[in-house]
Scaffold this motif. Structure first.
Motif, short mmCIF file in Angstrom:
data_model
loop_
_atom_site.label_atom_id
_atom_site.label_comp_id
_atom_site.label_asym_id
_atom_site.label_seq_id
_atom_site.Cartn_x
_atom_site.Cartn_y
_atom_site.Cartn_z
N GLU A 1 -3.20 -35.47 19.89
CA GLU A 1 -1.85 -35.80 19.42
C GLU A 1 -0.91 -36.08 20.58
O GLU A 1 -0.04 -36.97 20.50
CB GLU A 1 -1.32 -34.63 18.58
N LYS A 2 -1.10 -35.36 21.68
CA LYS A 2 -0.25 -35.60 22.85
C LYS A 2 -0.47 -36.99 23.43
O LYS A 2 0.48 -37.66 23.86
CB LYS A 2 -0.54 -34.53 23.91
N LEU A 3 -1.72 -37.44 23.44
CA LEU A 3 -2.03 -38.78 23.95
C LEU A 3 -1.76 -39.87 22.93
O LEU A 3 -1.84 -41.05 23.26
CB LEU A 3 -3.50 -38.85 24.37
N ALA A 4 -1.45 -39.45 21.70
CA ALA A 4 -1.26 -40.41 20.60
C ALA A 4 -2.50 -41.26 20.41
O ALA A 4 -2.43 -42.44 20.06
CB ALA A 4 -0.03 -41.28 20.83
N ALA A 5 -3.67 -40.67 20.64
CA ALA A 5 -4.95 -41.39 20.50
C ALA A 5 -5.23 -41.62 19.03
O ALA A 5 -4.81 -40.84 18.17
CB ALA A 5 -6.07 -40.59 21.14
N PRO A 6 -5.99 -42.67 18.71
CA PRO A 6 -6.21 -43.05 17.30
C PRO A 6 -7.30 -42.23 16.61
O PRO A 6 -7.90 -42.72 15.65
CB PRO A 6 -6.61 -44.52 17.41
N PHE A 7 -7.57 -41.01 17.07
CA PHE A 7 -8.63 -40.20 16.47
C PHE A 7 -8.04 -39.25 15.42
O PHE A 7 -6.94 -38.70 15.61
CB PHE A 7 -9.36 -39.38 17.54
N ALA A 8 -8.77 -39.07 14.36
CA ALA A 8 -8.38 -38.15 13.30
C ALA A 8 -9.57 -37.25 12.97
O ALA A 8 -10.72 -37.68 13.07
CB ALA A 8 -7.93 -38.92 12.05
N GLN A 9 -9.27 -36.01 12.58
CA GLN A 9 -10.35 -35.09 12.24
C GLN A 9 -11.10 -35.57 10.99
O GLN A 9 -10.49 -35.99 10.01
CB GLN A 9 -9.78 -33.69 12.00
N SER A 10 -12.41 -35.51 11.08
CA SER A 10 -13.25 -35.95 9.97
C SER A 10 -13.20 -34.94 8.83
O SER A 10 -13.27 -33.73 9.06
CB SER A 10 -14.70 -36.14 10.44
N GLU A 11 -13.12 -35.43 7.62
CA GLU A 11 -13.13 -34.56 6.45
C GLU A 11 -14.55 -34.18 6.04
O GLU A 11 -14.75 -33.22 5.31
CB GLU A 11 -12.41 -35.23 5.28
N GLU A 12 -15.52 -34.97 6.49
CA GLU A 12 -16.91 -34.74 6.09
C GLU A 12 -17.63 -33.82 7.06
O GLU A 12 -18.48 -33.02 6.66
CB GLU A 12 -17.66 -36.07 6.00
N LYS A 13 -17.33 -33.92 8.36
CA LYS A 13 -18.01 -33.13 9.38
C LYS A 13 -16.99 -32.30 10.14
O LYS A 13 -16.05 -32.85 10.72
CB LYS A 13 -18.78 -34.02 10.36
N ALA A 14 -17.19 -30.99 10.15
CA ALA A 14 -16.29 -30.11 10.90
C ALA A 14 -16.49 -30.30 12.39
O ALA A 14 -17.62 -30.42 12.87
CB ALA A 14 -16.54 -28.66 10.51
N GLY A 15 -15.40 -30.31 13.14
CA GLY A 15 -15.48 -30.45 14.58
C GLY A 15 -15.64 -31.87 15.07
O GLY A 15 -15.91 -32.09 16.26
N PHE A 16 -15.47 -32.85 14.20
CA PHE A 16 -15.60 -34.26 14.58
C PHE A 16 -14.24 -34.95 14.46
O PHE A 16 -13.49 -34.75 13.50
CB PHE A 16 -16.61 -34.98 13.69
N PHE A 17 -13.97 -35.79 15.46
CA PHE A 17 -12.79 -36.65 15.47
C PHE A 17 -13.29 -38.09 15.50
O PHE A 17 -14.10 -38.45 16.37
CB PHE A 17 -11.91 -36.36 16.68
N VAL A 18 -12.82 -38.93 14.59
CA VAL A 18 -13.36 -40.27 14.44
C VAL A 18 -12.24 -41.30 14.52
O VAL A 18 -11.07 -41.03 14.22
CB VAL A 18 -14.12 -40.43 13.11
N ALA A 19 -12.64 -42.52 14.95
CA ALA A 19 -11.72 -43.66 15.00
C ALA A 19 -12.54 -44.93 14.83
O ALA A 19 -13.69 -45.00 15.30
CB ALA A 19 -10.95 -43.69 16.32
N THR A 20 -11.96 -45.91 14.17
CA THR A 20 -12.65 -47.18 13.98
C THR A 20 -12.35 -48.11 15.15
O THR A 20 -11.47 -47.86 15.97
CB THR A 20 -12.22 -47.84 12.67
N ARG A 21 -13.11 -49.19 15.21
CA ARG A 21 -12.90 -50.16 16.28
C ARG A 21 -11.51 -50.77 16.17
O ARG A 21 -10.82 -50.97 17.19
CB ARG A 21 -13.97 -51.24 16.20
N GLU A 22 -11.07 -51.09 14.96
CA GLU A 22 -9.75 -51.70 14.78
C GLU A 22 -8.65 -50.76 15.23
O GLU A 22 -7.67 -51.19 15.87
CB GLU A 22 -9.55 -52.08 13.30
N ASP A 23 -8.82 -49.46 14.92
CA ASP A 23 -7.81 -48.48 15.34
C ASP A 23 -7.74 -48.39 16.87
O ASP A 23 -6.65 -48.31 17.44
CB ASP A 23 -8.14 -47.10 14.77
N LEU A 24 -8.89 -48.40 17.51
CA LEU A 24 -8.91 -48.29 18.97
C LEU A 24 -8.29 -49.52 19.63
O LEU A 24 -7.48 -49.40 20.57
CB LEU A 24 -10.34 -48.10 19.45
N VAL A 25 -8.66 -50.69 19.14
CA VAL A 25 -8.10 -51.92 19.73
C VAL A 25 -6.59 -51.96 19.54
O VAL A 25 -5.84 -52.30 20.47
CB VAL A 25 -8.78 -53.15 19.10
#
Length: 706
Positions: free
Chosen positions: A668-692
């Protein structure tokens, strides 16, 4: 029709007279017997005259054959015996003895006489004498009887020190009184095998080959098993191959031994080939052979192999013994199959095999590793109800499982049971497990009370217990108590190891000001080189080359399992002291030196950052490095996967510090496009479009943010 004939028998009986040593001849008694002989039919071929009736028919009671037939001929109404025979009780559990033993049991060549007593006394005297050549020769001159073949074997079997066995064997050879046969070599080799003297065993075997003495199955088996005991696996394989070339078939002991040798060499294919070859030759494996196979498959975590062993045992109707059950349970634990291990244990109990301490310890470890706390506690209740054997190792294993699962109340109950036990009173590892439980749970007062109790009961504190207590006091920010515990532990003989130094480094990473200096003084007493390196990191003029050189030197003197924790703690210290550039340099060096294998994984569809083994500061540093790298890739317009993820682990431990939550704050501090996964605990995910999109909007300011 049957023809009868009668004859008279003269019976003479002589009774010795003890008074005049002469014999008195009793008068002759004469009585008549009647025999009935069947007449063959005219058209039936006669039986050969030399074929005797069965022995059981010959020895039937006289009253039921000859006399009964004669009585029937005279008066058919008097076929019943006048007197009822006495009944004889026969033990049904013992086999019925044969009427005649065709091959008598071989009697020992020794008789219980004075000669054997003399030879055994001579053997004891030879055992008690000095091992010098002069002393042995002096005793040999006093041998009470000539060293014949049987006498020599008796003495050779009675000797115990291998030096004297070998000396006596060589002395017998020099006497040349009789041919030294295979049995003499075998007896000598077995004594040498007991003391793991493979070199002498092999010399005797080569001497047999040179002198033309036959090597039998026992000889080869002794050589191979001796080589196995001495960890000379290459020699065991060599002599086994020589055995096969000689045409001898290995026995069960040799087969099991060579299977174990191949398995310890990691030659799984050779083990299975040998096993199938033996089965094709009619060999029926015993539980020892199956234990070897189970252990081999368990070491490699081969679940299919373990299933194969179980199926083979079932098809051959081999009943597992306790040792085999224990081996298979340990194998299933290493293969990560707690459910199958539980089923095997239930089958073991149902079959009537009582588990021992090793069985229960293996099962508790399996349940603890799988985090099956309820099953482990139910097993403990069954232990007490069935009065199954429990030793100190089993109690400590249960305590460690409670520490891993955060079961503080259950651990306290166990610990009190141990205090009331006469055979399994708590030792230093028991107290260490309890300190670990209290320390992980932050129960400082109980931890300090337990530390004081250790001094009162006279149990020696080990370095692991000291480490757990210091970690607990450090997290509670009770630095003065930490320094006191450290000083008392050093006074009581605790020698700081790499884990204790890593714990002090960890406490330093979240201490400031005077508290940091107090911890640093403890670290100075434990490892002065680490303190010098920490001071080096704080100096701005220190170059990267210097950091690299000193860091490499520290790693070379540190145990392998403590190198990554050192690097994690040093990175945390740098981040807490705003030495961000140093933190990135240490992460880079740690990656170069292989401290973080698998930090980055790439597939065609997903790129992943794995920070499960990193500390909070190291994970934050790794995320910053990754975001910079991804920014460069996006700016160069290189190919990207559809998905990006970061794995922090689920944090299933009750006392986990929550790497995922700290990682989320930094994302959150870096404002990175990762969000916690609802399916897997302990995973942060981002799509290619979000990263670009994030790179295009935040990329230019990323360096400033990091």
């Amino acid at each position: 029709m049957a023809a009868t004939f009668s004859t008279a028998l003269d019976v003479h009986c002589s009774i010795p007279n003890s008074s005049d040593k002469k014999y008195l001849k009793l008068p002759t008694k004469r009585f008549a017997t009647f025999c009935k002989s069947p007449r063959s039919p005219p058209n039936e071929s006669e039986e050969p005259h030399n074929q005797n009736p069965p022995l059981s028919d010959q020895l039937k009671p006289l009253s039921t054959t000859i006399l009964s037939n004669s009585l029937t001929k005279q008066d058919p109404s008097q076929t019943q015996l006048l007197n009822k025979p006495k009944s004889i009780w026969v033990n049904p559990t013992r086999p019925r003895p044969s009427v005649l033993t065709l091959q008598r049991h071989k009697r020992s060549s020794y008789s219980h006489n004075a000669q054997i007593r003399d030879l055994r006394q001579f053997a004891r005297k030879l055992n008690d004498c000095d091992t010098s050549e002069a002393s042995i020769l002096e005793v040999l001159e006093e041998i009470p009887h000539p060293p014949t073949r049987d006498n020599t074997l008796l003495v050779l079997n009675s000797l115990r020190p291998w030096q004297k066995v070998l000396f006596f064997f060589n002395w017998v050879k020099t006497q040349k009184l009789f041919p030294v046969e295979t049995i003499f070599y075998n007896v000598t080799m077995k004594s040498l095998r007991f003391d793991r003297q493979f070199q002498h065993v092999e010399e005797l075997a080569l001497d047999m080959v040179e002198n033309g003495v036959e090597l039998d199955n026992i000889t080869y088996s002794t050589i191979i098993t001796c080589a196995k005991r001495c960890n000379r696996f290459d020699k065991a394989v060599e002599w086994f191959e020589r055995m096969y070339k000689s045409g001898l078939m290995p026995d069960e002991v040799t087969y099991s031994a060579i299977l174990d040798v191949y398995s310890k060499l990691g030659k799984v294919e050779e083990v299975m080939s040998l096993y199938e070859r033996g089965r094709a030759n009619g060999w029926i494996p015993d539980p020892i052979a199956f234990a070897v196979l189970g252990k081999m498959f368990g070491e490699s975590g081969d679940y299919d192999g373990i299933r194969y062993v179980l199926q083979e045992m079932k098809s051959l109707a081999v009943k597992p013994n306790l040792v085999l059950y224990n081996t298979l349970l340990e194998a299933l634990g290493k293969a990560g199959k707690p459910g199958m291990a539980r089923g095997l244990f239930e089958n073991m109990v149902a079959s009537g095999v009582t588990p021992d301490e090793k069985t229960l310890t293996a099962l508790v470890k399996i349940f603890g590793k799988a985090r099956w706390g309820r099953d482990a506690l139910q097993l403990w209740e069954r232990m007490k109800a069935n009065r199954w054997p429990m030793d100190l190792i089993l109690y400590n294993t249960l305590l460690n499982m409670c520490a891993d699962l955060g079961l503080e109340a259950e651990a306290e109950t166990l610990f009190e049971d141990m205090k009331g036990s006469e055979q399994s009173r708590p030792d230093s590892w028991s107290y260490t497990a309890m300190l670990n439980i209290y320390g992980s749970g932050g129960n400082v007062e109980k931890a300090i009370g337990l530390f004081e109790e250790i001094s009162k009961v006279g149990v020696k504190l080990n370095v692991m217990g000291c480490t757990c207590l210091i970690q607990c006091l450090g997290r509670a920010k009770r630095i003065d108590d930490l320094v006191k515990v450290f000083e008392v532990s050093i006074q009581k003989g605790v020698e700081p190891d790499d884990r204790l130094c890593g714990c002090l480094l960890s406490v330093m990473s979240y201490c400031e000001g005077e508290d940091s200096n107090k911890v640093l003084s403890c670290l100075q007493a434990a490892n002065s080189e680490l303190v010098a390196f920490v001071n080096l990191l704080e100096e701005e003029k220190t170059s990267f080359e210097t950091i690299n050189k000193e860091f490499r030197g520290i790693l070379s003197e540190t145990a392998v399992e403590a190198r990554r924790p050192y690097c994690n703690c040093l990175i945390d210290i740098c981040r807490n002291r705003n030495l961000t550039e140093r933190a990135h340099e240490l992460l880079y060096l740690g990656t170069v030196y292989g401290l973080y294998p698998g930090l980055h994984t790439k597939t065609a569809d997903e790129w992943r950052l794995n920070v499960r083994s990193l500390s909070v500061g190291a994970a934050q540093t790794a995320l910053e490095e990754w975001m910079e790298t991804l920014t460069s890739i996006v700016q160069r317009q290189e190919a990207l996967p559809d998905l990006f993820s970061a794995n922090t682990g689920a944090g299933t431990h009750k006392f986990s510090q929550g790497l995922a939550s700290s990682f989320a704050v930094h994302v959150e501090k870096l404002a990175a496009p990762f969000a916690q996964s609802e399916e897997k605990a302990g995973f942060f995910v981002a799509t290619r479009e979000d990263l670009v999109s994030w790179v295009e909007s935040k990329g230019p300011s990323l360096s400033a943010a990091t």
